[in-house]
Each structure stands twice: as C-alpha cells, then as structure tokens.
Design a protein around this motif. Structure first.
Motif, PDB file in Angstrom:
ATOM      1  N   LEU A  17       0.831  -1.201   0.000  1.00 12.67           N
ATOM      2  CA  LEU A  17       0.000   0.000   0.000  1.00 12.67           C
ATOM      3  C   LEU A  17       0.867   1.253   0.000  1.00 12.67           C
ATOM      4  O   LEU A  17       0.604   2.204  -0.753  1.00 12.67           O
ATOM      5  N   LEU A  18       1.924   1.254   0.823  1.00 17.07           N
ATOM      6  CA  LEU A  18       2.820   2.409   0.855  1.00 17.07           C
ATOM      7  C   LEU A  18       3.527   2.611  -0.491  1.00 17.07           C
ATOM      8  O   LEU A  18       3.646   3.738  -0.975  1.00 17.07           O
ATOM      9  N   ALA A  19       3.983   1.520  -1.096  1.00 14.33           N
ATOM     10  CA  ALA A  19       4.633   1.623  -2.407  1.00 14.33           C
ATOM     11  C   ALA A  19       3.658   2.178  -3.437  1.00 14.33           C
ATOM     12  O   ALA A  19       4.016   3.055  -4.240  1.00 14.33           O
ATOM     13  N   PHE A  20       2.442   1.685  -3.414  1.00 11.91           N
ATOM     14  CA  PHE A  20       1.404   2.141  -4.340  1.00 11.91           C
ATOM     15  C   PHE A  20       1.143   3.641  -4.166  1.00 11.91           C
ATOM     16  O   PHE A  20       1.158   4.407  -5.140  1.00 11.91           O
ATOM     17  N   LEU A  21       0.935   4.067  -2.923  1.00 10.19           N
ATOM     18  CA  LEU A  21       0.623   5.475  -2.665  1.00 10.19           C
ATOM     19  C   LEU A  21       1.800   6.398  -2.981  1.00 10.19           C
ATOM     20  O   LEU A  21       1.611   7.467  -3.565  1.00 10.19           O
ATOM     21  N   LEU A  22       3.003   5.973  -2.606  1.00 13.04           N
ATOM     22  CA  LEU A  22       4.172   6.800  -2.926  1.00 13.04           C
ATOM     23  C   LEU A  22       4.437   6.835  -4.427  1.00 13.04           C
ATOM     24  O   LEU A  22       4.897   7.849  -4.953  1.00 13.04           O
ATOM     25  N   GLY A  23       4.135   5.734  -5.113  1.00 13.07           N
ATOM     26  CA  GLY A  23       4.253   5.730  -6.569  1.00 13.07           C
ATOM     27  C   GLY A  23       3.276   6.699  -7.206  1.00 13.07           C
ATOM     28  O   GLY A  23       3.634   7.444  -8.130  1.00 13.07           O
ATOM     29  N   LEU A  24       2.043   6.707  -6.712  1.00 12.45           N
ATOM     30  CA  LEU A  24       1.063   7.678  -7.222  1.00 12.45           C
ATOM     31  C   LEU A  24       1.530   9.105  -6.969  1.00 12.45           C
ATOM     32  O   LEU A  24       1.410   9.964  -7.841  1.00 12.45           O
ATOM     33  N   LEU A  25       2.077   9.350  -5.785  1.00 15.40           N
ATOM     34  CA  LEU A  25       2.588  10.683  -5.473  1.00 15.40           C
ATOM     35  C   LEU A  25       3.673  11.088  -6.474  1.00 15.40           C
ATOM     36  O   LEU A  25       3.686  12.218  -6.962  1.00 15.40           O
ATOM     37  N   GLY A  26       4.560  10.157  -6.792  1.00 13.99           N
ATOM     38  CA  GLY A  26       5.622  10.442  -7.750  1.00 13.99           C
ATOM     39  C   GLY A  26       5.089  10.739  -9.139  1.00 13.99           C
ATOM     40  O   GLY A  26       5.675  11.547  -9.873  1.00 13.99           O
ATOM     41  N   LEU A  27       3.988  10.108  -9.513  1.00 13.34           N
ATOM     42  CA  LEU A  27       3.385  10.382 -10.823  1.00 13.34           C
ATOM     43  C   LEU A  27       2.702  11.747 -10.850  1.00 13.34           C
ATOM     44  O   LEU A  27       2.800  12.478 -11.828  1.00 13.34           O
ATOM     45  N   MET A  55      11.677   9.696 -13.012  1.00 13.66           N
ATOM     46  CA  MET A  55      10.732   9.719 -11.885  1.00 13.66           C
ATOM     47  C   MET A  55       9.406   9.057 -12.270  1.00 13.66           C
ATOM     48  O   MET A  55       8.833   8.305 -11.490  1.00 13.66           O
ATOM     49  N   ALA A  56       8.928   9.346 -13.476  1.00 12.35           N
ATOM     50  CA  ALA A  56       7.677   8.735 -13.926  1.00 12.35           C
ATOM     51  C   ALA A  56       7.837   7.222 -14.042  1.00 12.35           C
ATOM     52  O   ALA A  56       6.961   6.452 -13.611  1.00 12.35           O
ATOM     53  N   ALA A  57       8.968   6.775 -14.596  1.00  8.59           N
ATOM     54  CA  ALA A  57       9.194   5.328 -14.762  1.00  8.59           C
ATOM     55  C   ALA A  57       9.314   4.634 -13.413  1.00  8.59           C
ATOM     56  O   ALA A  57       8.695   3.582 -13.189  1.00  8.59           O
ATOM     57  N   SER A  58      10.091   5.198 -12.504  1.00  9.84           N
ATOM     58  CA  SER A  58      10.256   4.541 -11.206  1.00  9.84           C
ATOM     59  C   SER A  58       8.983   4.635 -10.373  1.00  9.84           C
ATOM     60  O   SER A  58       8.653   3.709  -9.628  1.00  9.84           O
ATOM     61  N   SER A  59       8.234   5.718 -10.525  1.00 12.09           N
ATOM     62  CA  SER A  59       6.960   5.837  -9.805  1.00 12.09           C
ATOM     63  C   SER A  59       5.945   4.821 -10.325  1.00 12.09           C
ATOM     64  O   SER A  59       5.204   4.209  -9.547  1.00 12.09           O
ATOM     65  N   MET A  60       5.914   4.640 -11.643  1.00 10.93           N
ATOM     66  CA  MET A  60       5.009   3.634 -12.207  1.00 10.93           C
ATOM     67  C   MET A  60       5.403   2.239 -11.737  1.00 10.93           C
ATOM     68  O   MET A  60       4.548   1.399 -11.438  1.00 10.93           O
ATOM     69  N   ALA A  61       6.707   1.978 -11.652  1.00 13.09           N
ATOM     70  CA  ALA A  61       7.174   0.687 -11.136  1.00 13.09           C
ATOM     71  C   ALA A  61       6.734   0.506  -9.689  1.00 13.09           C
ATOM     72  O   ALA A  61       6.335  -0.601  -9.285  1.00 13.09           O
ATOM     73  N   ALA A  62       6.779   1.571  -8.898  1.00 17.71           N
ATOM     74  CA  ALA A  62       6.339   1.480  -7.500  1.00 17.71           C
ATOM     75  C   ALA A  62       4.835   1.200  -7.420  1.00 17.71           C
ATOM     76  O   ALA A  62       4.395   0.417  -6.570  1.00 17.71           O
ATOM     77  N   VAL A  63       4.058   1.826  -8.290  1.00 13.71           N
ATOM     78  CA  VAL A  63       2.611   1.554  -8.327  1.00 13.71           C
ATOM     79  C   VAL A  63       2.375   0.076  -8.641  1.00 13.71           C
ATOM     80  O   VAL A  63       1.618  -0.615  -7.948  1.00 13.71           O
ATOM     81  N   ASN A  64       3.030  -0.416  -9.690  1.00 11.52           N
ATOM     82  CA  ASN A  64       2.861  -1.817 -10.067  1.00 11.52           C
ATOM     83  C   ASN A  64       3.311  -2.749  -8.946  1.00 11.52           C
ATOM     84  O   ASN A  64       2.622  -3.719  -8.617  1.00 11.52           O
ATOM     85  N   MET A  65       4.480  -2.472  -8.367  1.00 12.06           N
ATOM     86  CA  MET A  65       4.986  -3.313  -7.291  1.00 12.06           C
ATOM     87  C   MET A  65       4.014  -3.309  -6.110  1.00 12.06           C
ATOM     88  O   MET A  65       3.756  -4.351  -5.505  1.00 12.06           O
ATOM     89  N   GLY A  66       3.461  -2.148  -5.806  1.00 12.19           N
ATOM     90  CA  GLY A  66       2.497  -2.072  -4.714  1.00 12.19           C
ATOM     91  C   GLY A  66       1.300  -2.963  -4.960  1.00 12.19           C
ATOM     92  O   GLY A  66       0.832  -3.659  -4.054  1.00 12.19           O
TER      93      GLY A  66
END
Length: 139
Positions: A17-27, A55-66
């Motif tokens: 959940l944290l990875a997902f939310l932080l990934g969204l924040l990065g996007l 940042m967009a690529a790593s944030s999207m990866a964080a969303v997916n990983m979440g």
C-alpha cells in the motif's frame, strides 16, 4: 480484495500500500517525491535532463509493485513473502551504500531503512509463523 490472514501477509500488504501510494505521489507530483528523498528540485531543466522521465518510470514501477504486493497478501502467497526478504535486504544495502559514499543525499537513507526494516519485519513474521504448532497453522 481480501484482507491478509497472517502477520507476514499484513507486513506485505502495508509495504504494498505504501509503495502504491508513494508511486502515485511520484506520478502526480515528482517534485514532492524528489524533495522527500533529499534531491534538489530544479525549476527549469537543461536539454538532455531526463530526471522527470526517470521519476515517472520509477513511480510507475512502484505503483505496479504495490499492486503485486497487495495481491500476494490477499491470497497469502507465502513463497512470495519469503522471496522479498533477501531482495529487500539487497536494496537496503545498495541504497545505504549510495548515501554512505556520498552519491545520494542523507534523506535517501530513509528509503534504504524502509526496505531493510520491512524485510526484517516480514522475515520475523515468517519465522514466528513457522514456529507455531501444526494445529494453529492449519487454522
């Protein structure tokens, strides 16, 4: 989505959940994420500076990983939980090394500590669950 049924499942769900939310924040706000990590936020970028693309690529990866982590926790995919522990410890080591060697700002240490602490907590939960009596494990 089902809630986790085990302590180790909860550790994975919270991390996801944290990875997902932080990934969204990065996007949505890459500058906010860069600031949280201790990186300088530039008002204008030079030609060839692909920081925002990265940042967009790593944030999207964080969303997916979440999402992967939350889905694994929902089905109690314990082999996945176990696999995350050594890889998150490697991430801790790499990110911490970047800070110690001066390649990354001190605030970036938070990412390494988040990974390391999460890995240890998940590992401890898996160890505790493995020591429970068979009758309790079956329930």
């Amino acid at each position: 989505m089902r809630l986790p049924r085990t302590p180790s499942g909860w550790t994975i769900a919270v991390f996801g959940l944290l990875a997902f939310l932080l990934g969204l924040l990065g996007l949505v706000s890459p500058g906010t994420t860069l600031e949280m990590l201790g990186f300088e936020v530039l008002q204008t970028r030079a030609p060839g500076d692909y920081t925002l693309v990265y940042m967009a690529a790593s944030s999207m990866a964080a969303v997916n990983m979440g999402v992967y982590y939350m889905l694994a926790s929902a089905v109690d995919f314990r082999p996945f939980f176990l696999w995350t522990v050594p890889f998150r410890l490697v991430t801790f080591t790499v990110f911490t090394t970047l800070v110690v060697t001066g390649e990354a700002p001190a605030k970036f240490l938070g990412v390494g500590l988040w990974e390391g602490a999460g890995a240890l907590i998940t590992g401890a939960a898996l160890w505790w669950e493995s020591r429970r009596t068979p009758a309790v494990r079956a329930a």
